[in-house]
Design a protein around this motif. Structure first.
Motif, PDB file in Angstrom:
ATOM      1  N   ASP A 127      -2.600  -0.375  23.263  1.00  0.00           N
ATOM      2  CA  ASP A 127      -3.064   0.990  22.978  1.00  0.00           C
ATOM      3  C   ASP A 127      -2.669   1.443  21.585  1.00  0.00           C
ATOM      4  N   GLY A 128      -2.129   0.542  20.764  1.00  0.00           N
ATOM      5  CA  GLY A 128      -1.752   0.891  19.399  1.00  0.00           C
ATOM      6  C   GLY A 128      -2.957   0.926  18.478  1.00  0.00           C
ATOM      7  N   VAL A 129      -2.889   1.775  17.457  1.00  0.00           N
ATOM      8  CA  VAL A 129      -3.994   1.922  16.501  1.00  0.00           C
ATOM      9  C   VAL A 129      -3.435   2.036  15.087  1.00  0.00           C
ATOM     10  N   PHE A 130      -4.075   1.349  14.160  1.00  0.00           N
ATOM     11  CA  PHE A 130      -3.792   1.518  12.733  1.00  0.00           C
ATOM     12  C   PHE A 130      -5.040   2.098  12.087  1.00  0.00           C
ATOM     13  N   THR A 131      -4.879   3.214  11.380  1.00  0.00           N
ATOM     14  CA  THR A 131      -5.992   3.790  10.637  1.00  0.00           C
ATOM     15  C   THR A 131      -5.573   3.940   9.178  1.00  0.00           C
ATOM     16  N   GLY A 132      -6.478   3.641   8.269  1.00  0.00           N
ATOM     17  CA  GLY A 132      -6.152   3.757   6.861  1.00  0.00           C
ATOM     18  C   GLY A 132      -7.375   3.983   5.997  1.00  0.00           C
ATOM     19  N   VAL A 133      -7.267   4.912   5.058  1.00  0.00           N
ATOM     20  CA  VAL A 133      -8.312   5.145   4.054  1.00  0.00           C
ATOM     21  C   VAL A 133      -7.699   4.892   2.684  1.00  0.00           C
ATOM     22  N   PHE A 134      -8.412   4.125   1.860  1.00  0.00           N
ATOM     23  CA  PHE A 134      -7.911   3.696   0.553  1.00  0.00           C
ATOM     24  C   PHE A 134      -8.968   4.005  -0.497  1.00  0.00           C
ATOM     25  N   ASP A 135      -8.611   4.859  -1.453  1.00  0.00           N
ATOM     26  CA  ASP A 135      -9.549   5.353  -2.462  1.00  0.00           C
ATOM     27  C   ASP A 135      -9.196   4.723  -3.806  1.00  0.00           C
ATOM     28  N   GLY A 136      -9.969   3.724  -4.214  1.00  0.00           N
ATOM     29  CA  GLY A 136      -9.715   3.015  -5.456  1.00  0.00           C
ATOM     30  C   GLY A 136     -10.169   3.791  -6.680  1.00  0.00           C
ATOM     31  N   HIS A 137      -9.557   3.474  -7.824  1.00  0.00           N
ATOM     32  CA  HIS A 137      -9.939   4.110  -9.087  1.00  0.00           C
ATOM     33  C   HIS A 137      -9.668   3.135 -10.222  1.00  0.00           C
ATOM     34  N   GLY A 138     -10.333   3.363 -11.350  1.00  0.00           N
ATOM     35  CA  GLY A 138     -10.214   2.453 -12.482  1.00  0.00           C
ATOM     36  C   GLY A 138     -11.216   1.314 -12.393  1.00  0.00           C
ATOM     37  N   GLN A 139     -11.211   0.468 -13.383  1.00  0.00           N
ATOM     38  CA  GLN A 139     -12.202  -0.609 -13.469  1.00  0.00           C
ATOM     39  C   GLN A 139     -12.166  -1.542 -12.258  1.00  0.00           C
ATOM     40  N   ASN A 140     -10.975  -1.834 -11.751  1.00  0.00           N
ATOM     41  CA  ASN A 140     -10.841  -2.757 -10.620  1.00  0.00           C
ATOM     42  C   ASN A 140     -10.381  -2.070  -9.342  1.00  0.00           C
ATOM     43  N   GLY A 141     -10.617  -0.771  -9.264  1.00  0.00           N
ATOM     44  CA  GLY A 141     -10.174  -0.018  -8.098  1.00  0.00           C
ATOM     45  C   GLY A 141     -10.784  -0.489  -6.799  1.00  0.00           C
ATOM     46  N   HIS A 142     -12.038  -0.948  -6.836  1.00  0.00           N
ATOM     47  CA  HIS A 142     -12.693  -1.420  -5.619  1.00  0.00           C
ATOM     48  C   HIS A 142     -12.020  -2.670  -5.073  1.00  0.00           C
ATOM     49  N   ILE A 143     -11.497  -3.514  -5.963  1.00  0.00           N
ATOM     50  CA  ILE A 143     -10.796  -4.721  -5.534  1.00  0.00           C
ATOM     51  C   ILE A 143      -9.435  -4.365  -4.957  1.00  0.00           C
ATOM     52  N   VAL A 144      -8.727  -3.475  -5.640  1.00  0.00           N
ATOM     53  CA  VAL A 144      -7.391  -3.094  -5.184  1.00  0.00           C
ATOM     54  C   VAL A 144      -7.456  -2.419  -3.819  1.00  0.00           C
ATOM     55  N   SER A 145      -8.412  -1.532  -3.611  1.00  0.00           N
ATOM     56  CA  SER A 145      -8.493  -0.807  -2.340  1.00  0.00           C
ATOM     57  C   SER A 145      -8.774  -1.760  -1.180  1.00  0.00           C
ATOM     58  N   LYS A 146      -9.658  -2.733  -1.397  1.00  0.00           N
ATOM     59  CA  LYS A 146      -9.952  -3.695  -0.321  1.00  0.00           C
ATOM     60  C   LYS A 146      -8.782  -4.643  -0.094  1.00  0.00           C
ATOM     61  N   SER A 188     -12.249   2.147   0.681  1.00  0.00           N
ATOM     62  CA  SER A 188     -12.166   1.206   1.799  1.00  0.00           C
ATOM     63  C   SER A 188     -11.491   1.906   2.971  1.00  0.00           C
ATOM     64  N   SER A 189     -11.809   1.453   4.178  1.00  0.00           N
ATOM     65  CA  SER A 189     -11.160   2.039   5.358  1.00  0.00           C
ATOM     66  C   SER A 189     -11.091   1.016   6.473  1.00  0.00           C
ATOM     67  N   ILE A 190     -10.154   1.253   7.397  1.00  0.00           N
ATOM     68  CA  ILE A 190     -10.030   0.392   8.572  1.00  0.00           C
ATOM     69  C   ILE A 190      -9.557   1.211   9.763  1.00  0.00           C
ATOM     70  N   LEU A 191     -10.228   1.017  10.888  1.00  0.00           N
ATOM     71  CA  LEU A 191      -9.804   1.541  12.184  1.00  0.00           C
ATOM     72  C   LEU A 191      -9.515   0.323  13.047  1.00  0.00           C
ATOM     73  N   PHE A 192      -8.232   0.058  13.309  1.00  0.00           N
ATOM     74  CA  PHE A 192      -7.751  -1.175  13.913  1.00  0.00           C
ATOM     75  C   PHE A 192      -7.192  -0.847  15.297  1.00  0.00           C
ATOM     76  N   GLN A 193      -7.961  -1.185  16.352  1.00  0.00           N
ATOM     77  CA  GLN A 193      -7.508  -0.964  17.728  1.00  0.00           C
ATOM     78  C   GLN A 193      -6.736  -2.181  18.226  1.00  0.00           C
ATOM     79  N   GLY A 194      -5.730  -1.933  19.066  1.00  0.00           N
ATOM     80  CA  GLY A 194      -4.894  -3.019  19.555  1.00  0.00           C
ATOM     81  C   GLY A 194      -3.852  -3.432  18.554  1.00  0.00           C
ATOM     82  N   TYR A 195      -3.415  -2.497  17.725  1.00  0.00           N
ATOM     83  CA  TYR A 195      -2.463  -2.785  16.653  1.00  0.00           C
ATOM     84  C   TYR A 195      -1.041  -2.744  17.195  1.00  0.00           C
ATOM     85  N   GLY A 196      -0.397  -3.898  17.263  1.00  0.00           N
ATOM     86  CA  GLY A 196       0.968  -3.974  17.777  1.00  0.00           C
ATOM     87  C   GLY A 196       1.024  -4.023  19.290  1.00  0.00           C
ATOM     88  N   THR A 197       0.399  -3.058  19.948  1.00  0.00           N
ATOM     89  CA  THR A 197       0.284  -3.029  21.401  1.00  0.00           C
ATOM     90  C   THR A 197      -1.172  -2.756  21.746  1.00  0.00           C
TER      91      THR A 197
END
Length: 335
Positions: free
Chosen positions: A64-83, A53-62
């Motif tokens: 011109d603020g940006v939040f970027t995150g990549v989340f790599d799930g693993h295991g049987q329920n990794g796809h749920i945990v990452s999202k 899962s990933s997110i590029l979040f513009q306008g974060y806090g201010t």
């Protein structure tokens, strides 16, 4: 199938969402497309369901603020945990940061030193973000643990997060995804600067912590190049990273949800930032990724071009191996 980034009006904390890659804005722009400063793209591997899962979040806090995150799930329920982490962590972290901003700094020696520092404002701001990261990652892990409907004993997710506030980057890393900066030099053009350390069991300091907690670190004969974490007296679960959300069967044996946090002050030479899951870094070097982004046709297509190159490299380097999920964020720092 590939999943392109999309704009959504709301990101709910209490829903997992359906798309793997999300491009989100939180300010009142009439033409969102023309204001985008990057791209994110995710493509499923050949192991089954895409757990990235990933997110590029513009306008974060201010604005011109940006939040970027990549989340790599693993295991049987990794796809749920990452999202779940992708959807919940941005607001959780910002709430923690805003709460800390209301607290007056105590008169400690550390704060006295910062007051005498020319960059004290930037340093104090980083310390607040660092505290917010530490507390929000801890809360996030607890929220996953208490969910009765989700078994995360042997499932989890990595997280690499970069927050941009003005000219400051706050980097928080949990696991083996990676953040790389593309920086212009007079001698060599644009070069790669790795901002994070791949937190794997093979890192000596990580292995030492795990072994002190009676976890075992060793590689299987058939994959001697991959160090994994095992329970003291069982040949399971064989986790290939040393820090993660979830994976509660190993939380008493050295696997932690405490991120490695650092700060980078942007200069005019810093051109772009790349975050990617290990499915990309397993087959492409930092320099190769930076070169691809530098020569991309446009900002909107840069992330997909990196993913396409990774898929091609998987086919060439490991034709008989199941390809991992590949997810990329490209954030451009200069107009």
């Amino acid at each position: 199938m590939g999943i392109c980034a999309s704009s959504t009006s709301v990101i709910h904390d209490d829903t997992y969402g359906h798309e793997n890659a999300v491009h989100y804005t939180d300010f009142g722009l009439k033409t969102i497309e023309s204001s985008r400063i990057g791209s994110t793209y995710s493509y499923s591997g050949s192991k089954g369901l895409n757990q990235d899962s990933s997110i590029l979040f513009q306008g974060y806090g201010t604005e011109d603020g940006v939040f970027t995150g990549v989340f790599d799930g693993h295991g049987q329920n990794g796809h749920i945990v990452s999202k779940m982490v992708r959807n919940r962590l941005p607001s959780l972290l910002l709430n923690q940061r805003n709460a800390l901003a209301k607290i007056s700094p105590s008169n400690t020696k550390q704060n006295e030193r910062l007051e005498n520092d020319k960059s004290s404002s930037s340093s104090k701001n980083f310390l607040k973000w660092k505290d917010a990261c530490l507390s929000s990652f801890k809360v996030m892990d607890k929220e996953i643990k208490v969910l009765d409907s989700l078994d995360s004993s042997c499932s989890g997710t990595t997280a690499v997060v970069v927050i941009k506030q003005g000219n400051d980057l706050v980097i928080a890393n949990l696991g083996d995804s990676r953040a790389v900066l593309g920086t212009k030099t007079t001698e060599n053009g644009i070069v790669a600067i790795q901002l994070t350390t791949d937190l794997k069991p093979g890192v000596p300091s990580e292995a030492e912590r795990i072994r002190k907690c009676n976890g075992r670190v060793l590689a299987l004969k058939e994959e001697a190049h991959i160090q994994r974490v095992w329970l003291p007296y069982e040949d399971s679960p064989g986790l290939a990273m040393s820090r993660a959300f979830g994976d509660f069967v190993l939380k008493t044996h050295g696997i932690i949800a405490i991120p490695d946090i650092s700060h980078h002050r942007l200069s005019p030479n810093d051109k772009f930032l790349v975050l990617a899951s290990d499915g990309v870094w397993d087959v492409l070097s930092n320099d190769q990724v930076v070169e691809i982004v530098s020569s991309a046709a446009n900002e909107e297509g840069a992330a997909r071009e990196v993913v396409d190159a990774a898929i091609s490299s998987w086919k060439h380097k490991f034709p008989n191996t199941k390809r991992d999920d590949c997810t990329v964020i490209c954030l451009f720092l200069q107009p």
